[in-house]
Scaffold this motif. Structure first.
Motif, PDB file in Angstrom:
ATOM      1  N   PRO A 123       0.696  -1.209  -0.005  1.00 34.32           N
ATOM      2  CA  PRO A 123      -0.014   0.122  -0.137  1.00 34.32           C
ATOM      3  C   PRO A 123       0.841   1.390  -0.016  1.00 34.32           C
ATOM      4  O   PRO A 123       0.453   2.182  -0.681  1.00 34.32           O
ATOM      5  N   ALA A 124       1.782   1.460   0.650  1.00 35.70           N
ATOM      6  CA  ALA A 124       2.699   2.627   0.749  1.00 35.70           C
ATOM      7  C   ALA A 124       3.980   2.596   0.084  1.00 35.70           C
ATOM      8  O   ALA A 124       5.161   2.801   0.186  1.00 35.70           O
ATOM      9  N   ALA A 125       3.992   1.926  -1.303  1.00 35.67           N
ATOM     10  CA  ALA A 125       5.195   1.996  -1.934  1.00 35.67           C
ATOM     11  C   ALA A 125       5.610   3.349  -2.899  1.00 35.67           C
ATOM     12  O   ALA A 125       4.672   3.873  -3.310  1.00 35.67           O
ATOM     13  N   SER A 126       6.743   3.684  -2.318  1.00 33.59           N
ATOM     14  CA  SER A 126       7.200   4.877  -3.014  1.00 33.59           C
ATOM     15  C   SER A 126       8.194   4.697  -4.264  1.00 33.59           C
ATOM     16  O   SER A 126       8.635   3.575  -4.350  1.00 33.59           O
ATOM     17  N   ASN A 127       8.273   5.713  -5.253  1.00 34.53           N
ATOM     18  CA  ASN A 127       8.932   5.364  -6.373  1.00 34.53           C
ATOM     19  C   ASN A 127       9.518   6.640  -6.947  1.00 34.53           C
ATOM     20  O   ASN A 127       9.000   7.567  -7.069  1.00 34.53           O
ATOM     21  N   VAL A 128      10.667   6.454  -7.562  1.00 28.04           N
ATOM     22  CA  VAL A 128      11.230   7.696  -8.223  1.00 28.04           C
ATOM     23  C   VAL A 128      11.351   7.140  -9.714  1.00 28.04           C
ATOM     24  O   VAL A 128      11.915   5.934  -9.980  1.00 28.04           O
ATOM     25  N   ALA A 129      10.928   8.212 -10.731  1.00 25.38           N
ATOM     26  CA  ALA A 129      11.026   7.628 -12.162  1.00 25.38           C
ATOM     27  C   ALA A 129      11.174   8.936 -13.048  1.00 25.38           C
ATOM     28  O   ALA A 129      11.226  10.247 -12.745  1.00 25.38           O
ATOM     29  N   ILE A 143      24.425  19.101 -27.163  1.00 24.32           N
ATOM     30  CA  ILE A 143      22.799  18.619 -27.237  1.00 24.32           C
ATOM     31  C   ILE A 143      22.232  18.795 -25.607  1.00 24.32           C
ATOM     32  O   ILE A 143      22.939  18.247 -24.843  1.00 24.32           O
ATOM     33  N   HIS A 144      21.191  19.647 -25.706  1.00 20.22           N
ATOM     34  CA  HIS A 144      20.479  19.554 -24.248  1.00 20.22           C
ATOM     35  C   HIS A 144      19.580  18.750 -24.169  1.00 20.22           C
ATOM     36  O   HIS A 144      18.699  18.557 -24.893  1.00 20.22           O
ATOM     37  N   ILE A 145      19.495  17.916 -23.261  1.00 16.68           N
ATOM     38  CA  ILE A 145      18.507  16.951 -22.776  1.00 16.68           C
ATOM     39  C   ILE A 145      17.637  17.448 -21.590  1.00 16.68           C
ATOM     40  O   ILE A 145      18.292  17.447 -20.481  1.00 16.68           O
ATOM     41  N   GLU A 146      16.452  17.510 -21.733  1.00 19.86           N
ATOM     42  CA  GLU A 146      15.473  17.690 -20.616  1.00 19.86           C
ATOM     43  C   GLU A 146      14.772  16.525 -20.320  1.00 19.86           C
ATOM     44  O   GLU A 146      14.224  15.852 -20.916  1.00 19.86           O
ATOM     45  N   ALA A 147      15.083  16.202 -18.896  1.00 19.64           N
ATOM     46  CA  ALA A 147      14.423  15.139 -18.376  1.00 19.64           C
ATOM     47  C   ALA A 147      13.484  15.476 -17.279  1.00 19.64           C
ATOM     48  O   ALA A 147      13.773  16.483 -16.511  1.00 19.64           O
ATOM     49  N   ILE A 148      12.185  14.791 -17.217  1.00 21.08           N
ATOM     50  CA  ILE A 148      11.403  15.043 -16.253  1.00 21.08           C
ATOM     51  C   ILE A 148      11.633  14.084 -15.059  1.00 21.08           C
ATOM     52  O   ILE A 148      11.271  12.849 -15.472  1.00 21.08           O
ATOM     53  N   LEU A 149      11.566  14.574 -13.957  1.00 23.31           N
ATOM     54  CA  LEU A 149      11.896  13.526 -12.863  1.00 23.31           C
ATOM     55  C   LEU A 149      10.679  13.689 -11.639  1.00 23.31           C
ATOM     56  O   LEU A 149      10.262  14.783 -11.570  1.00 23.31           O
ATOM     57  N   GLN A 150      10.266  12.545 -11.261  1.00 27.54           N
ATOM     58  CA  GLN A 150       9.252  12.491 -10.189  1.00 27.54           C
ATOM     59  C   GLN A 150       9.506  11.615  -9.365  1.00 27.54           C
ATOM     60  O   GLN A 150       9.702  10.653  -9.370  1.00 27.54           O
ATOM     61  N   SER A 151       9.162  12.167  -7.901  1.00 24.84           N
ATOM     62  CA  SER A 151       9.264  11.066  -6.939  1.00 24.84           C
ATOM     63  C   SER A 151       7.779  11.015  -6.506  1.00 24.84           C
ATOM     64  O   SER A 151       6.677  11.882  -6.064  1.00 24.84           O
ATOM     65  N   PHE A 152       7.301   9.554  -6.666  1.00 20.58           N
ATOM     66  CA  PHE A 152       5.681   9.149  -6.208  1.00 20.58           C
ATOM     67  C   PHE A 152       5.817   8.628  -4.785  1.00 20.58           C
ATOM     68  O   PHE A 152       6.620   7.812  -4.210  1.00 20.58           O
ATOM     69  N   GLY A 153       5.071   9.471  -4.187  1.00 20.63           N
ATOM     70  CA  GLY A 153       5.119   9.281  -2.424  1.00 20.63           C
ATOM     71  C   GLY A 153       5.903   9.894  -1.422  1.00 20.63           C
ATOM     72  O   GLY A 153       5.488  10.525  -0.504  1.00 20.63           O
ATOM     73  N   GLN A 154       7.097   9.715  -1.689  1.00 15.15           N
ATOM     74  CA  GLN A 154       7.980  10.277  -0.677  1.00 15.15           C
ATOM     75  C   GLN A 154       8.925  11.534  -1.412  1.00 15.15           C
ATOM     76  O   GLN A 154       9.151  11.373  -2.572  1.00 15.15           O
TER      77      GLN A 154
END
Lengths: 719, 299
Positions: free
Chosen positions: A236-242, A259-270
């Protein structure tokens, strides 16, 4: 061993052979002999055949006993009935890769499924469905062989896709239908879902409410056909970074550029206060940084690398430190060229690149290389040629071709341009007073040859009373993205005096980029083959408009060029499950294309001839990474496709049992478990093979006794 | 019968003798030495009727007076030229050629020798004897005669014949019953493998014509006992049929059918006052002679 079963024919063959060995005698009393024969023959024949059948059966049983029949318990159970068909549905979506203390959810799912198979009674049958997007029926027709089923299970691999529940239910319906035809005396059917109950997969989104209602009815019907058991493997409380997105900021790159690379990172939960982010180029770590990730908020990170040499750059953004590694990487490919050569075909040439700006393409060339005097390292290198020079040029040497106010094109020129587009070139038409609309429509807009259409629209009449102002259509098209919020660039106020009324081709992929305020299209684009065609309704010089002297002209030309160069294939980000492929001209006559996926063995794909081109297609892109397609001679080139995981799976929010029951309602009854509770100890019907061998030997002994008695009785009647 | 006399009737011995004369003499002489009183009888001569001359008839019985009147040859027939007229009717169909490995000679040879012996015996008693051989038609017809030289004619008739063709006994016997004008003793030698109901009706025809009839059924031991032990292909002698049979499994049924047929024949004979003798080719031939003479004695 079972090949010896053929020896069961031996008694019959011996019987036939002995009937060939007889003595002959003339006979007078034939009437009495025939009468005796009529009386006794039916009985004799029955006795003979019975004895032969007993002897054959004896051989069969002995062979079966010697074969140590491991599978026969299932056979016995099939004969005795009481069969259960177990359909195992394994959630193979990316979130199942989440690491638990001992193993991943996926490994646990496979382990529990294997336990279920091993602990099933002999005679139970199995089917196997992979719940992914798209789902896949791995074993449709019920299989009774546990060993084969375990082997099939062992070979399954986790995918990087999401899960498509409605499609999985369709698969289940098909499997149930097939089982009803293949398995007789089926006692019941059980469907086991081994899943983490991820919200993304288990709460499907439907475009219409009726679709949802229909799905609910189907699921309800399924629940009444079979017993549904959900084995919940989620936490139930699993966190994740992607890494949820990756974008190259430049539409194209030349050697020596960054070359410019834009990445979107998101932390789910924590919250992740110090999340490492790495840029890998061609398998080498190129850059590393640390970012702060607040909970559930996307954070853009821009990393850069120098493309010092021309070639193919395999770019990858990585992060780490969480329990779901599959969504920590994202991929992109950039083809870096030494320079981008632009061919500008001028219908009204000035005679030379003199700086007098008399020709139709002169402003264009200036816009393509606005700072020529400042630096020689600019990536775009325009070259102006008169229209009669087009056939003399090797078009493949150019990345983009502009046709400015070219009156008309010959058929051979149209063929050259068509080939150029098929190979992935960019073609931009600017019109003008020299343009003959009938010739354009006939040869380029498909009036004469629809299969070789190049233009995205037909040319109508020339409009001279142009309304003021342009409509950017909410900047939806990528060409105009750069102008969003940049009112001062003056795009919308560009003065247009004259233009051709464009009539987009119906049922084509043509898109209107920019219109006049009265709605008439000003710029239309369409992917053709591997390339792109952009059609501008007005001229590239100042004869029909004042755009070249307007501030928006240079960025507009640059964006049009970038978009034309990037091509349709390079523009979109590929997701797992989407097909990849390419088209090459049939004249290249390539053999098999060797495709190496990121995991697994290379596969050979044979291109198919379609509409004069050779194309190949590959749909099993279930894993993220680089897919490398190698073309044999004469092409001798390599295409790399970057396939990325489905970012929706990175959100590990799961449904609880109560939520699921509430969602599905009482019409879909199911059993909820977190382990294999429903299965008791191994069933007693699973006989060891030795006992079965004994059984066959007992049968053989019985047949020996029966044969002896029968043979004695037959012998007695003959004496 | 004394043991030393057995050699006269033993078919194994007789089979080694060449020629019917020798065989017949040996049988009859052997039999005679065992009799205590002579079977010879006297005869009367009483005119009965005329009949037209046929080639081979004795010219002594031509009635010349009738010839003088009518210019045609007629023979004088007497009521009883001898004590007995004996008709030997011998089956010469192909079934009679059967000889199993258990027998020293075939059924035909057995019947042939027996017929010769009987002819010899009849003539030796001054009686008349005639011969008919047949298959589906009459193949030999020798009119009855009593002269000692008639024996040669009988024996030639027997020797010239080889068994062949299919039996149609009932039809033949009906025909003979019509042809045998003078009442006598009809002695039929055959295996009687034919339709028994019709056969018995034909025999009744003889009885109706006041003939005495003796049936001598000549059989091979194999036909009676069916002693085969292995798979055998039987090829019909009179029918073009081949039967592959498991003989051991078939024996009981065959013997039952065969014995039933024999019983039916015996019953038919008994009902019509016909003497029946069963002869086997592996057994001595004296039984036939004994039956003949006992019948002769009664007459």
């Amino acid at each position: 061993m079972l090949g010896w079963l053929i020896s069961a024919a031996a008694p019959w063959l011996i019987h036939l052979w002995t009937r060939r060995r007889y003595r002959r005698t003339p006979w007078a009393a034939m009437d009495y002999l025939l009468a005796a024969l009529r009386e006794t023959q039916p009985r004799l024949r029955l006795e003979e055949w019975t004895l032969l059948a007993i002897r054959s059966a004896l051989i069969v049983v002995v062979v079966l006993a010697l074969a140590e029949p491991f599978q026969t318990p299932q056979l016995l159970a099939q004969l005795t009935g009481q069969r259960v068909h177990r359909i195992l549905v394994l959630d193979a979506s990316l979130s199942m890769g989440y690491q638990l203390p001992q193993q991943s959810r996926w490994a646990l799912a496979k382990q529990l499924a294997a336990q279920l198979i091993r602990r099933s009674a002999a005679g139970d049958s199995f089917s196997l469905i992979l719940m992914a997007d798209p789902p896949q029926v791995m074993v449709g027709t019920p299989v009774f062989d546990q060993t084969e089923m375990l082997r099939e299970l062992e070979e399954l691999r986790l995918r990087h896709t999401s899960a498509d529940l409605p499609a999985t239910v369709e698969c289940l319906e098909r499997v149930l239908e097939a089982a009803s035809h293949h398995v007789a005396q089926l006692e019941r059917t059980e469907v086991y879902f081994f899943t983490d109950l991820g919200r993304v997969g288990w709460v499907p989104q439907f475009p219409q409410p009726e679709d949802q209602q229909r799905f609910q009815q189907r699921f309800s019907r399924l629940a009444h056909q079979a017993r549904l058991i959900l084995i919940d493997l989620g936490q139930p409380a699993a966190s994740n970074v992607a890494v949820t997105q990756l974008r190259l900021l430049e539409p194209y790159s030349a050697a020596g550029q960054t070359i410019h690379i834009e990445a979107i990172l998101q932390s789910f939960g924590q919250e992740q206060p110090a999340q490492p982010v790495e840029l890998w180029v061609n398998g080498q770590l190129a850059k590393k940084t640390i970012v702060h990730l607040p909970p559930d908020k996307p954070v853009p990170v821009v990393l850069e690398c120098l493309a010092d040499l021309p070639g193919q750059y395999l770019l990858e953004i990585r992060t780490s430190g969480d329990l779901l590694p599959q969504d920590n990487r994202r991929f992109a490919v950039r083809n870096v060229k030494p320079v981008f050569r632009i061919l500008c075909v001028d219908g009204t040439p000035s005679g030379a690149w003199s700086g007098r700006l008399e020709g139709a393409a002169d402003f264009l060339a200036l816009a393509l290389q606005p700072a020529q005097q400042a630096t020689a390292a600019l990536p775009l290198q325009p070259e102006i040629v008169p229209e009669n020079a087009l056939p003399e040029r090797t078009l493949a040497d150019y990345d983009c071709i502009f046709l400015c106010n070219v009156g008309q094109l010959t058929r051979s020129e149209v063929r050259l341009l068509d080939n150029y587009l098929q190979r992935g070139g960019g073609l931009v038409f600017f019109l003008g007073d020299r343009v003959q609309p009938e010739a354009y429509n006939r040869l380029l807009a498909g009036t004469e040859t629809p299969e070789h259409r190049i233009l995205p629209a037909r040319l109508g009449q020339i409009v001279s009373q142009s309304p003021a102002g342009l409509d950017p259509l909410e900047y939806r098209h990528p060409i105009l993205w750069a102008f969003r919020g940049e009112q001062r660039a003056g795009l919308l106020t560009s003065p247009i005096f004259q233009y051709f009324q464009l009539q987009p081709i119906a049922h084509s992929k043509a898109q209107v980029v920019l219109t006049l305020s009265n709605g008439d299209p000003l710029i239309i684009e369409e992917p053709i083959g591997q390339g792109r065609v952009i059609l501008v309704a007005t001229s590239a010089d100042t004869r029909w408009n004042a755009m070249p002297v307007w501030p928006s002209y240079v960025p507009l030309i640059q964006e049009i060029t970038a978009y034309a160069i990037s091509g349709p294939r390079r523009q979109a980000e590929l997701r797992v499950g989407q097909s990849i492929g390419a088209t090459v001209p049939a004249t290249e006559a390539v053999g098999a294309v060797r495709l190496t996926p990121p995991e697994g063995q290379p596969v050979e794909l044979r291109p198919r001839l379609e509409a004069g081109s050779l194309s190949w297609n590959y749909t099993e892109t279930f894993w993220s990474g680089f897919y490398v397609a190698e073309y044999p001679s004469p092409l001798n080139r390599q295409d790399v496709f970057a396939v990325n995981p489905d970012p929706t799976e990175s959100d590990l929010t799961k449904l609880s049992e109560a939520q699921l029951r509430q969602l599905w309602g009482p019409e879909v009854p199911f059993e909820y478990q977190t382990e294999l509770e429903s299965l008791g100890p191994p069933p007693p019907t699973a006989l060891p093979p030795q006992r079965l061998t004994q059984f066959f030997l007992h049968v053989a002994l019985g047949l020996v006794v029966l044969e002896s008695i029968f043979a004695w009785r037959m012998g007695k009647t003959r004496d | 019968m004394e043991p030393n006399r057995q050699k006269y009737f033993d078919p194994r011995v007789l089979a080694r003798l060449k020629g019917l004369v020798l065989r017949a003499r040996r049988i009859v002489e052997g039999y005679m030495t065992g009799l205590h009183r002579s079977p010879y009888r006297g005869f009367s001569i009483e005119f009965a009727e005329h009949r037209e001359y046929a080639p081979g008839d004795d010219l002594r019985y031509v009635d010349w007076k009738v010839f003088a009147r009518t210019d045609k040859f007629y023979l004088k027939q007497f009521e009883a030229e001898t004590n007995l007229v004996c008709y030997l009717v011998v089956d010469a169909s192909r079934s009679m050629s059967f000889q199993s490995s258990l027998a020293p000679w075939s059924k035909w040879e057995h019947a042939q020798a027996l017929a010769a012996a009987l002819a010899y015996l009849v003539l030796a008693q001054q009686d008349s004897v005639g011969l008919v051989t047949f298959d589906h038609t009459i193949r030999t017809f020798v009119r009855p005669g009593s002269h000692p030289s008639h024996l040669k004619e009988i024996l030639t008739g027997l020797e010239q014949i080889q068994p062949e063709g299919k039996t149609q006994m009932a039809q033949i016997l009906h025909e003979l019953a019509e042809r045998f004008v003078r009442r006598g003793l009809v002695l039929i030698l055959s295996d009687f493998f034919d339709n028994l109901e019709e056969l018995i009706r034909a025999l009744a025809h003889f009885r109706h014509r006041r003939h005495d009839v003796i049936l001598m059924q000549v059989l091979d031991r194999a036909e009676e006992e069916f002693p085969f032990q292995q798979l055998t292909l039987f090829e019909g002698l009179e029918v073009p049929q081949r039967v592959l049979a498991d003989t051991r499994a078939l024996r009981a049924a065959y013997v039952r059918h065969f014995q039933s047929a024999l019983r039916q024949l015996q019953r038919g004979c008994r009902e019509h006052g016909i003497e029946y003798v069963r002869l086997r080719t592996d057994r001595p031939v004296d039984a036939a002679l004994r039956t003949f003479l006992s019948t002769r004695k009664v007459k």
